[in-house]
Design an enzyme around this catalytic site. Structure first.
Site, PDB file in Angstrom:
ATOM      1  CG  ASP A   1      -1.991   1.036   1.190  1.00 45.03           C
ATOM      2  OD1 ASP A   1      -2.206   1.595   0.094  1.00 45.03           O
ATOM      3  OD2 ASP A   1      -2.617   1.301   2.225  1.00 45.03           O
TER       4      ASP A   1
ATOM      5  CG  ASP B   1      -4.566   8.561 -12.401  1.00 47.18           C
ATOM      6  OD1 ASP B   1      -4.797   8.105 -11.260  1.00 47.18           O
ATOM      7  OD2 ASP B   1      -5.453   9.019 -13.146  1.00 47.18           O
TER       8      ASP B   1
ATOM      9  CG  ASN C   1      -4.231  11.312  -5.743  1.00 45.73           C
ATOM     10  OD1 ASN C   1      -3.493  11.452  -6.702  1.00 45.73           O
ATOM     11  ND2 ASN C   1      -5.058  10.295  -5.619  1.00 45.73           N
TER      12      ASN C   1
ATOM     13  CG  HIS D   1      -7.435  12.908  -8.472  1.00 47.68           C
ATOM     14  ND1 HIS D   1      -7.415  11.909  -7.518  1.00 47.68           N
ATOM     15  CD2 HIS D   1      -8.229  13.886  -7.966  1.00 47.68           C
ATOM     16  CE1 HIS D   1      -8.166  12.250  -6.499  1.00 47.68           C
ATOM     17  NE2 HIS D   1      -8.675  13.455  -6.729  1.00 47.68           N
TER      18      HIS D   1
ATOM     19  CD  GLU E   1      -4.362   4.167  -1.837  1.00 52.35           C
ATOM     20  OE1 GLU E   1      -4.594   4.511  -0.666  1.00 52.35           O
ATOM     21  OE2 GLU E   1      -5.218   4.231  -2.756  1.00 52.35           O
TER      22      GLU E   1
END
Length: 308
Positions: free
Chosen positions: A196, A213, A204, A209, A239
């Protein structure tokens, strides 16, 4: 003369010069490209260097008969249309030759010279049918291969995560179920490594965002680089990532997890300076079959708990 006939090359083989010349003249006037040979040996040498779609040959010749030439030609190209010429005395032999693969035969002497043109027109039609058949087979083969490739691509798309290109959650669960069954059956072990991204929401919120990504794609490349070749790497969701490690003990998986953790921490990800300590880090959890569970859901829960 049709356009199709002009494209057909004919090999004429006869050891009688006069008859060979007559046949060559008649067929040339009909619009065919004609090559002549004075013996079976010469005809076979010509055919080997450049196969002809149609061969017209006498049966009775010198050392190599027309029947022997027929057999040799069929070994080289079974689709070649072979027409035999025979006298009435060897008509029965010609019938047997047709049964052996000859297309047709002409009897000598010719009652009507037009019979040569007639039988050749039928032979050309046969050649054209064979060509169309072969073209169709090639086309069908190509179409089949294209469909198979397309199906493979669609199957690959179905098991991949659209953003990272890693295996998706569904495919991971399928592979995990298979590995559980295999390990039960053969009494083997395997491990899971859950990963994680630490404080990904902070990243973010800071960079947006789209940049988030991009980070996940870059992280996926690092995970690919650091994993074992036999590992199954998947994006579990958001994630979160997971590695299925066949045959790996828990101790071995812990070593692998530490290698990945260190590699990610040392990677110069764009925007990492906004994260705590100026680095992007992972939290990882390891679970092993059968020590931490013998069912897929139990193993996932154990790896997830170890992560937290």
């Amino acid at each position: 003369m049709t356009q199709a006939s002009s494209r057909v090359n004919i090999l004429v083989c006869d050891d009688e010069p006069t008859l060979r010349a007559v046949l060559t003249q008649v067929l040339s006037e009909d619009g065919y490209d004609v090559t002549s040979a004075a013996s079976g040996e010469e005809a076979l040498a010509l055919f080997r260097s450049n196969p002809f779609p149609i061969v017209l040959t006498d049966i009775v010749m010198g050392a190599m008969s027309g029947l022997e030439l027929l057999r040799e030609i069929k070994l080289i190209d079974p689709d070649t249309v072979v027409i035999l010429m025979t006298s009435h005395a060897t008509l029965q032999g010609a019938m047997k030759a047709v049964q052996s693969g000859a297309y047709d035969f002409l009897t000598k002497p010719f009652d009507d010279i037009s019979s040569i043109s007639t039988i050749m027109a039928r032979a050309v039609e046969k050649v054209q049918i064979l060509r169309e058949k072969n073209d169709m087979v090639v086309h069908l083969k190509k179409t089949t291969e294209e469909l198979e490739n397309l199906n493979q691509q669609l199957q690959e798309i179905a098991v991949r995560d659209g953003m990272t290109g890693l295996y998706n959650h569904r495919h991971f669960r399928d592979r995990l179920e298979n590995e559980v069954r295999r390990s039960h059956r053969h009494r083997r072990t395997f491990s899971l490594i859950f990963m994680d991204v630490d404080r990904f929401k902070t990243y973010n919120d800071t960079h947006g965002h789209l940049q988030g990504d991009s980070l996940l794609r870059r992280l996926s490349a690092v995970l690919r680089r650091e994993r074992r070749a036999e590992s199954i790497l998947a994006r579990y969701g958001g994630e979160e990532f997971v590695l299925l490690e066949p045959e790996a003990t828990k101790e071995g998986a812990l070593v692998c997890a530490e290698k990945i953790r260190r590699a990610v921490a040392e990677e110069s990800f764009e925007g990492r300076e906004s994260q705590p300590g100026g680095r992007l880090t992972l939290s990882l959890g390891v679970a092993a079959f059968p020590a931490d569970g013998t069912e897929s859901d139990v193993l996932i829960a154990a790896a997830d708990q170890a992560l937290y």
